[in-house]
Design a protein around this motif. Structure first.
Motif, PDB file in Angstrom:
ATOM      1  N   ALA A  48       0.830  -1.204   0.000  1.00 34.45           N
ATOM      2  CA  ALA A  48       0.000   0.000   0.000  1.00 34.45           C
ATOM      3  C   ALA A  48       0.867   1.259   0.000  1.00 34.45           C
ATOM      4  O   ALA A  48       0.516   2.263  -0.632  1.00 34.45           O
ATOM      5  N   ASN A 102      -5.760   3.838  -1.878  1.00 33.62           N
ATOM      6  CA  ASN A 102      -6.012   2.496  -1.340  1.00 33.62           C
ATOM      7  C   ASN A 102      -7.132   2.495  -0.289  1.00 33.62           C
ATOM      8  O   ASN A 102      -6.900   2.172   0.878  1.00 33.62           O
ATOM      9  N   SER A 151      -7.421  -0.337   2.262  1.00 36.36           N
ATOM     10  CA  SER A 151      -6.245  -0.796   3.006  1.00 36.36           C
ATOM     11  C   SER A 151      -6.224  -0.266   4.431  1.00 36.36           C
ATOM     12  O   SER A 151      -6.320   0.941   4.661  1.00 36.36           O
ATOM     13  N   HIS A 165      -3.054   4.724   2.938  1.00 32.81           N
ATOM     14  CA  HIS A 165      -3.970   3.775   3.575  1.00 32.81           C
ATOM     15  C   HIS A 165      -5.319   4.448   3.809  1.00 32.81           C
ATOM     16  O   HIS A 165      -5.502   5.202   4.762  1.00 32.81           O
TER      17      HIS A 165
END
Length: 373
Positions: free
Chosen positions: A143, A161, A164, A199
């Motif tokens: 990630a 992402n 994530s 993330h």
């Protein structure tokens, strides 16, 4: 970020010394924990005990060709610090958006993961990006690499992402807590915004914000248990906080369940996800008899040992300062000179930045190290 969040107030000499010790402790402690876990990161507890005895590792074991090697956790933490210093320096130009400066720093880290070395770094990249030892891949998270795979910056509204919630954002977020002149809610917000650059799941960026606020309280001289409880109050107002809140509550509860053991650490998870890594690192710091005990507890489990070790080390180093760190581990720590130099630069910028740069004039040597461009 509000321009009112100034961190360069007048400091007394004793305050400056205490702050520098906590900054050094945070960065060196995190790196030691990272290095202790680096050689056993992917091993089960049974394998660790079979190879190193019932107590598990009690010292560095070789990783990446040497003892005391750090991983991407420490690499990215250092670039977080670099970005925060650059943000402060750039304020003189009227440009004040720390997430952008931290993002640019993370892009410089990403370049170390694909380039052979610093030979082709631009002057405006500053000194940290020219440190040759950082040009080494140490199992960076997918990630982190994909989130920084282009120049587009993820935001809380449009995160990179979005599914994530790995620990790759939380493990690099202790430096936000060293902004002791900021209010806790701004520290949380900045850490969360910068976490969303790689993330995008709420747990991924809220755990980073929570870690930053816990570290912030410690840097201000508060105790760890109180810091965690204050952070839970902040978390409660954030949408999607439930996983992070529950993980921290489990960490607090585990303290009351008996003597600390590797099995109790493993009851909190494996550390691959953000909330688990945070809970495990916090728990080990809470029950630590001293820094050595806490760090060994934090790495001897069948999970993401380097990240949980780094988080625990950041916390204990911030809490107790650099002089509490075991000297035998400092001696072999990879990049120690760089870490110390960056820590001292950060402390100097935060306490004496007005003497180094201003709209009226700046020290050329400082701008060479931390360019405004």
């Amino acid at each position: 970020m509000s321009a009112a969040a100034d961190n360069t107030a007048i400091w007394g000499r004793a305050e400056q010394q205490d702050f520098r010790s906590r900054v050094r402790g945070c960065l060196l402690g995190g790196a030691i924990g990272d290095a202790l876990g680096a050689g056993i990161e992917f091993d089960s507890l049974a394998v660790i005990r079979q190879a190193h005895g019932q107590e598990g590792v009690t010292d560095y074991v070789p990783a990446y060709g040497r003892r005391g090697a750090v991983t991407d956790d420490t690499q990215m933490t250092l670039f977080t610090v670099d970005g925060l210093i650059r943000a402060q320096v750039r304020r003189d130009t009227g440009a004040w958006h720390p997430p952008t400066d931290v993002h640019r720093a993370y892009l410089r880290w990403a370049a170390t993961q694909r380039d052979w070395g610093p030979d082709e770094r631009k002057k405006d990249d500053g000194w940290l990006a020219r440190e040759e030892w950082l040009y080494s891949r140490r199992a960076p998270g997918r990630a982190c690499l994909s989130g920084l795979g282009d120049d587009t910056m993820g935001t809380l509204d449009q995160p990179k992402n979005p599914g994530s919630k790995g620990c790759g954002a939380v493990m690099r977020s202790a430096p936000f807590g060293l902004l002791v002149g900021w209010e806790p809610q701004l520290v949380f917000q900045l850490a969360a915004e910068c976490a969303a650059q790689t993330h995008g799941h709420p747990t991924g960026y809220l755990a980073a914000g929570a870690f930053a606020v816990i570290s912030h309280a410690l840097a201000r001289g508060e105790d760890l248990d109180g810091a965690v409880r204050k952070t839970l109050t902040q978390l409660a107002a954030r949408p999607g906080h439930e996983e992070t809140t529950e993980a921290l509550q489990r960490a607090l509860a585990a303290v009351r369940e008996g003597a600390p053991t590797a099995e109790r650490v493993e009851s909190l998870g494996e550390g691959w996800t953000a909330e688990e890594a945070l809970a495990m690192g916090v728990y080990c710091a809470l029950v630590a008899e001293d820094i050595r005990h806490g760090l060994l507890l934090a790495v001897n489990h069948g999970g993401d040992s380097d990240s949980t070790g780094a988080i625990c080390g950041n916390l204990l180093g911030t809490l107790h300062g650099e002089t509490a760190l075991p000297p035998v581990w400092l001696v072999e720590l990879e990049g120690r000179d760089t870490i110390l130099q960056l820590a001292d630069d950060f402390a100097m910028e935060m306490t004496q930045g007005a003497a180094l740069h201003s709209p009226a004039g700046s020290a050329p040597g400082w701008l060479a190290r931390y360019p405004r461009a």
